[in-house]
Design an enzyme around this catalytic site. Structure first.
Site, mmCIF file in Angstrom:
data_model
loop_
_atom_site.group_PDB
_atom_site.id
_atom_site.type_symbol
_atom_site.label_atom_id
_atom_site.label_comp_id
_atom_site.label_asym_id
_atom_site.label_seq_id
_atom_site.Cartn_x
_atom_site.Cartn_y
_atom_site.Cartn_z
ATOM 1 N N CYS A 197 0.799 -1.236 0.000
ATOM 2 C CA CYS A 197 0.000 0.000 0.000
ATOM 3 C C CYS A 197 0.830 1.284 0.000
ATOM 4 O O CYS A 197 0.428 2.263 -0.620
ATOM 5 C CB CYS A 197 -0.991 -0.009 1.150
ATOM 6 N N HIS A 235 -3.478 6.779 3.332
ATOM 7 C CA HIS A 235 -3.866 5.565 2.607
ATOM 8 C C HIS A 235 -5.269 5.167 3.077
ATOM 9 O O HIS A 235 -5.557 5.162 4.271
ATOM 10 C CB HIS A 235 -2.865 4.448 2.901
ATOM 11 N N ASN A 246 -10.224 -0.139 -0.441
ATOM 12 C CA ASN A 246 -8.765 -0.056 -0.340
ATOM 13 C C ASN A 246 -8.161 -0.425 -1.702
ATOM 14 O O ASN A 246 -8.241 -1.580 -2.128
ATOM 15 C CB ASN A 246 -8.292 -1.041 0.743
HETATM 16 N N1 ACO Z 1 -19.351 -9.256 7.419
HETATM 17 C C1 ACO Z 1 -19.831 -9.676 8.607
HETATM 18 N N2 ACO Z 1 -19.054 -10.117 9.592
HETATM 19 C C2 ACO Z 1 -17.742 -10.187 9.369
HETATM 20 C C3 ACO Z 1 -17.160 -9.776 8.155
HETATM 21 C C4 ACO Z 1 -18.028 -9.311 7.156
HETATM 22 N N3 ACO Z 1 -17.577 -8.894 5.954
HETATM 23 N N4 ACO Z 1 -15.839 -9.934 8.240
HETATM 24 C C5 ACO Z 1 -15.565 -10.417 9.453
HETATM 25 N N5 ACO Z 1 -16.712 -10.571 10.133
HETATM 26 C C6 ACO Z 1 -16.894 -11.070 11.488
HETATM 27 C C7 ACO Z 1 -15.749 -11.918 11.934
HETATM 28 O O1 ACO Z 1 -15.904 -13.241 11.479
HETATM 29 C C8 ACO Z 1 -15.848 -11.821 13.447
HETATM 30 O O2 ACO Z 1 -16.832 -12.704 13.869
HETATM 31 P P1 ACO Z 1 -16.601 -13.608 15.197
HETATM 32 O O3 ACO Z 1 -16.423 -12.588 16.308
HETATM 33 O O4 ACO Z 1 -17.849 -14.388 15.254
HETATM 34 O O5 ACO Z 1 -15.353 -14.382 14.898
HETATM 35 C C9 ACO Z 1 -16.392 -10.406 13.649
HETATM 36 O O6 ACO Z 1 -16.925 -9.978 12.390
HETATM 37 C C10 ACO Z 1 -15.368 -9.404 14.131
HETATM 38 O O7 ACO Z 1 -14.185 -9.600 13.395
HETATM 39 P P2 ACO Z 1 -12.919 -8.682 13.633
HETATM 40 O O8 ACO Z 1 -11.815 -9.183 12.768
HETATM 41 O O9 ACO Z 1 -12.662 -8.517 15.071
HETATM 42 O O10 ACO Z 1 -13.469 -7.295 13.096
HETATM 43 P P3 ACO Z 1 -12.726 -5.918 13.110
HETATM 44 O O11 ACO Z 1 -13.539 -4.927 13.833
HETATM 45 O O12 ACO Z 1 -11.272 -6.033 13.444
HETATM 46 O O13 ACO Z 1 -12.816 -5.506 11.571
HETATM 47 C C11 ACO Z 1 -11.408 -5.508 9.637
HETATM 48 C C12 ACO Z 1 -12.246 -6.356 10.599
HETATM 49 C C13 ACO Z 1 -12.356 -4.552 8.932
HETATM 50 C C14 ACO Z 1 -10.756 -6.420 8.607
HETATM 51 C C15 ACO Z 1 -10.363 -4.697 10.422
HETATM 52 O O14 ACO Z 1 -9.665 -5.552 11.306
HETATM 53 C C16 ACO Z 1 -9.370 -4.005 9.534
HETATM 54 O O15 ACO Z 1 -9.704 -3.093 8.814
HETATM 55 N N6 ACO Z 1 -8.096 -4.404 9.598
HETATM 56 C C17 ACO Z 1 -7.078 -3.783 8.783
HETATM 57 C C18 ACO Z 1 -7.229 -4.268 7.401
HETATM 58 C C19 ACO Z 1 -6.377 -3.529 6.428
HETATM 59 O O16 ACO Z 1 -6.258 -2.337 6.494
HETATM 60 N N7 ACO Z 1 -5.829 -4.273 5.494
HETATM 61 C C20 ACO Z 1 -5.182 -3.734 4.407
HETATM 62 C C21 ACO Z 1 -3.742 -3.530 4.629
HETATM 63 S S1 ACO Z 1 -3.134 -2.738 3.286
HETATM 64 C C22 ACO Z 1 -2.383 -3.775 2.179
HETATM 65 O O17 ACO Z 1 -1.190 -3.911 2.214
HETATM 66 C C23 ACO Z 1 -3.241 -4.485 1.132
#
Ligand code: ACO
Length: 329
Positions: A112, A253, A283
């Site tokens: 990214c 970003h 993203n």
């Molecule tokens: N819809 C519904 N529920 C979902 C979804 C979805 N799309 N995705 C995950 N869940 C569920 C999970 O299964 C979990 O359920 P559980 O508690 O029963 O296991 C629950 O939601 C909570 O999951 P978390 O992972 O704790 O959710 P969080 O609030 O952390 O949000 C997210 C997840 C959005 C992925 C967040 O952690 C995030 O943005 N992380 C950074 C991601 C990022 O920026 N990545 C790109 C990096 S850049 C690059 O180099 C490409």
């Protein structure tokens, strides 16, 4: 002698995938995606479009705005984690698409923050080689490495490209007030495309495990992202001799609205100075910052002389920030 941004442009594919479309594909909801990420929709490349096609369209627009022909370029750098091929470089394919030859061409893989890295690498190359004009593009087709059955990742990403023309000349003050780049390979496993490289070449087993797609430990990425963004921004500001108050804009970003918010709060920057368009693009990795800058420029939000902080983090982990004096009218 200095280097300035002469023009900026972007291109996103026409096809839009909304959160409601995703509700038909995986067990998710528009509400979950909006509240956890800030994303409403994302653009996806058409089946016949690859990263070089998106990059070429953004590059053509940037060249037109700069009133330059592709033959005048000395260097082509494409920041991407989703190249058309491992080789030849996407930069060479963009060069071919632009109908020119002879320039130095290479891809920059820093996930990214790739565009933030590429700006500095292009600057260094321009100075080392006495180049006048460079094309620097952030371009991605993350949809091609996304598992569309995995709700943990498929709601996050989109495709697009943003391009700048850098110009080096003796009567130009440098537009780059500071830069900082960093990385930590000990976090490599948190966000990885495990298959189809030299570690796990393509095989029926790799495809069976769906290792051609990106895998992410979202919560851990989140935590390190906020720290990396904050540290990068603070160091870049310090190196520029500026305080957060001195900035006209912060262009982060666009990975998750909550990462952007947490970073903004830690830096003490008012909301109205932070540009956000993740709701419409998701993203787009290395493309996200140049797409945002191009949109801001088209909307008249960026004026000559504005001080703009770019800040990013991503897989690797890598992170980086730069403070720019905006030079495009
Ligand atoms: N819809 C519904 N529920 C979902 C979804 C979805 N799309 N995705 C995950 N869940 C569920 C999970 O299964 C979990 O359920 P559980 O508690 O029963 O296991 C629950 O939601 C909570 O999951 P978390 O992972 O704790 O959710 P969080 O609030 O952390 O949000 C997210 C997840 C959005 C992925 C967040 O952690 C995030 O943005 N992380 C950074 C991601 C990022 O920026 N990545 C790109 C990096 S850049 C690059 O180099 C490409």
């Amino acid at each position: 002698m200095g280097i300035r941004i002469r023009s900026i442009a972007h291109y996103v594919p026409d096809r839009i995938l909304t959160n409601h479309d995703l509700e038909q594909m995986v067990d998710t909801s528009d509400e979950w995606i909006r509240t956890r990420t800030g994303i409403r929709e994302r653009h996806l490349a058409a089946p016949d479009q690859a990263t070089s096609d998106l990059a070429t369209e953004a590059a053509r627009r940037a060249l037109e705005r700069a009133n330059l022909s592709a033959d005048e370029l000395d260097l082509i750098v494409i920041a991407t984690a989703t190249p058309d091929h491992f080789f030849p470089s996407t930069a060479c394919l963009v060069q071919r698409n632009l109908g020119t030859r002879g320039q130095a061409c290479f891809d920059m893989e820093a996930a990214c923050p790739g565009f933030v890295y590429a700006l500095q690498v292009a600057r260094g190359t321009m100075m080392a080689m006495d180049y006048r004009y460079s094309l620097v593009v952030g371009a991605e087709t993350l949809s091609r490495v996304t598992d569309w059955t995995d709700r943990n990742t498929c709601v996050l990403f989109g495709d697009g490209a943003g391009a700048v023309i850098l110009e080096r000349s003796s009567d130009t003050e440098d537009a780059f007030l500071s830069a900082f780049l960093g990385g930590d390979g000990s976090l490599a496993d948190l966000l990885v495309q495990p298959g189809c490289g030299s570690r796990n070449p393509a095989s029926p087993e790799v495809l069976e495990r769906k290792d051609q797609f990106l895998k992410m430990k979202g919560r851990d990425v989140f935590k390190h992202a906020v720290l990396g963004m904050q540290e990068s921004a603070l160091i870049a500001l310090e190196k520029a001799g500026l305080r957060a108050d001195d900035l006209d804009w912060v262009v982060p970003h666009q990975a998750n609205i909550r990462i952007i918010e947490a970073t903004r709060e830690r830096l003490g920057i008012p909301k109205e100075k932070v540009y956000v368009n993740i709701d419409r693009y998701g993203n787009t990795s290395a493309a996200s910052i140049p797409i945002a800058l191009s949109e801001m420029s088209s909307r008249g939000l960026l004026q000559k002389g504005h001080r703009v902080l770019l800040v990013a983090f991503g897989a690797g982990f890598t992170w980086g920030a730069t403070v720019l004096r905006w030079t495009v009218s």
